[in-house]
Scaffold this motif. Sequence first.
Motif, PDB file in Angstrom:
ATOM      1  N   PHE A  82       0.833  -1.197   0.000  1.00 18.38           N
ATOM      2  CA  PHE A  82       0.000   0.000   0.000  1.00 18.38           C
ATOM      3  C   PHE A  82       0.867   1.246   0.000  1.00 18.38           C
ATOM      4  O   PHE A  82       1.934   1.280   0.625  1.00 18.38           O
ATOM      5  N   SER A  83       0.407   2.253  -0.720  1.00 19.68           N
ATOM      6  CA  SER A  83       1.067   3.555  -0.698  1.00 19.68           C
ATOM      7  C   SER A  83       0.053   4.594  -0.236  1.00 19.68           C
ATOM      8  O   SER A  83      -1.135   4.510  -0.575  1.00 19.68           O
ATOM      9  N   ILE A  84       0.534   5.550   0.534  1.00 18.58           N
ATOM     10  CA  ILE A  84      -0.337   6.604   1.063  1.00 18.58           C
ATOM     11  C   ILE A  84       0.310   7.954   0.799  1.00 18.58           C
ATOM     12  O   ILE A  84       1.492   8.155   1.109  1.00 18.58           O
ATOM     13  N   PHE A  85      -0.452   8.863   0.206  1.00 15.70           N
ATOM     14  CA  PHE A  85      -0.012  10.250   0.119  1.00 15.70           C
ATOM     15  C   PHE A  85      -0.881  11.076   1.054  1.00 15.70           C
ATOM     16  O   PHE A  85      -2.110  11.013   0.992  1.00 15.70           O
ATOM     17  N   ILE A  86      -0.227  11.830   1.924  1.00 19.86           N
ATOM     18  CA  ILE A  86      -0.918  12.705   2.854  1.00 19.86           C
ATOM     19  C   ILE A  86      -0.498  14.144   2.589  1.00 19.86           C
ATOM     20  O   ILE A  86       0.688  14.474   2.596  1.00 19.86           O
ATOM     21  N   GLY A  87      -1.480  14.998   2.349  1.00 21.52           N
ATOM     22  CA  GLY A  87      -1.238  16.434   2.308  1.00 21.52           C
ATOM     23  C   GLY A  87      -1.953  17.062   3.482  1.00 21.52           C
ATOM     24  O   GLY A  87      -3.128  16.765   3.733  1.00 21.52           O
ATOM     25  N   TYR A  88      -1.255  17.895   4.237  1.00 25.22           N
ATOM     26  CA  TYR A  88      -1.879  18.532   5.398  1.00 25.22           C
ATOM     27  C   TYR A  88      -1.448  19.993   5.465  1.00 25.22           C
ATOM     28  O   TYR A  88      -0.521  20.426   4.779  1.00 25.22           O
ATOM     29  N   GLU A  89      -2.133  20.754   6.311  1.00 24.62           N
ATOM     30  CA  GLU A  89      -1.845  22.185   6.421  1.00 24.62           C
ATOM     31  C   GLU A  89      -0.963  22.463   7.628  1.00 24.62           C
ATOM     32  O   GLU A  89      -1.233  21.978   8.730  1.00 24.62           O
ATOM     33  N   THR A  90       0.095  23.231   7.415  1.00 21.38           N
ATOM     34  CA  THR A  90       0.968  23.626   8.520  1.00 21.38           C
ATOM     35  C   THR A  90       0.956  25.142   8.647  1.00 21.38           C
ATOM     36  O   THR A  90       0.883  25.866   7.644  1.00 21.38           O
ATOM     37  N   ASP A  91       1.000  25.604   9.877  1.00 20.02           N
ATOM     38  CA  ASP A  91       0.962  27.041  10.160  1.00 20.02           C
ATOM     39  C   ASP A  91       2.387  27.534  10.412  1.00 20.02           C
ATOM     40  O   ASP A  91       3.023  27.118  11.381  1.00 20.02           O
ATOM     41  N   PHE A  95       4.373  -0.649   3.388  1.00 20.96           N
ATOM     42  CA  PHE A  95       3.727   0.643   3.182  1.00 20.96           C
ATOM     43  C   PHE A  95       4.755   1.655   2.678  1.00 20.96           C
ATOM     44  O   PHE A  95       5.876   1.724   3.175  1.00 20.96           O
ATOM     45  N   PHE A  96       4.348   2.432   1.689  1.00 13.15           N
ATOM     46  CA  PHE A  96       5.144   3.556   1.201  1.00 13.15           C
ATOM     47  C   PHE A  96       4.334   4.813   1.495  1.00 13.15           C
ATOM     48  O   PHE A  96       3.263   5.021   0.900  1.00 13.15           O
ATOM     49  N   VAL A  97       4.827   5.620   2.420  1.00 17.21           N
ATOM     50  CA  VAL A  97       4.061   6.783   2.893  1.00 17.21           C
ATOM     51  C   VAL A  97       4.782   8.069   2.496  1.00 17.21           C
ATOM     52  O   VAL A  97       5.958   8.256   2.809  1.00 17.21           O
TER      53      VAL A  97
END
Length: 226
Positions: free
Chosen positions: A148-157, A203-205
């Motif tokens: 499984f591969s997961i791409f996560i985009g999140y917001e940083t302040d 996992f490839f994250v």
Amino acid sequence: MARKKFKECLNNTGELGELLLYCFLEGHLNAPKILTKMEMKTSNSLYVNGSDGVHLLNNGDGTYKLIFGESKLYKKLSDALNAAFNSINDFINENNPNGKNKTGINYEKDLISSNIENCEISDEDKDVLELLIYPTKNEKKIRIDDAFSIFIGYETDISNETRSCTSNNFSDEVKKKILLDLDKYENKIYEKIKDNNLLGHTFFVYIIPFTDIDITRRKILKDILT
């Protein structure tokens, strides 16, 4: 050609994640795509469930990994991780929250079978895929594992860093903040894998922070499409 496949791109928060995950798997991992949902979306519901795409990784030792991708863009990193693993759990257990029958990992492998001739991969890799589809032909006992591969985009302040840092040390301070964010979640990723009975899978994250994620997402997609 890929950019023409985006469906309602400016209103769909997932399209950018799918594109970036595709780029990482092909460009960084050198795992050619077998199936990408961006190419197959022709209506609001067709193929939108399940993984965001499938790639094949040749480990170089006679073994292969069939990689199912999942991408999420959320403001909070914790929300993105939760959503990604909930989707993977549904995918493994062939549970479609929308109540439709065609979903899950086995259905995805059927899609590979029906689209194998459209795969832009080597003849050798096509032969490997045929072994996956027709196991009785696997006389060489080539091993193909699910991954499984997961791409996560999140917001940083980074407002504090913007106000307090000089131009000379700004990038170092932002990098330090991002690494601290990621350190907090390293163990949580392992816990998610364990809680979903996925130990033993690879996992490839990939995780990328954004500032003003909604605005940035729209801008990137607009730049791609113009």
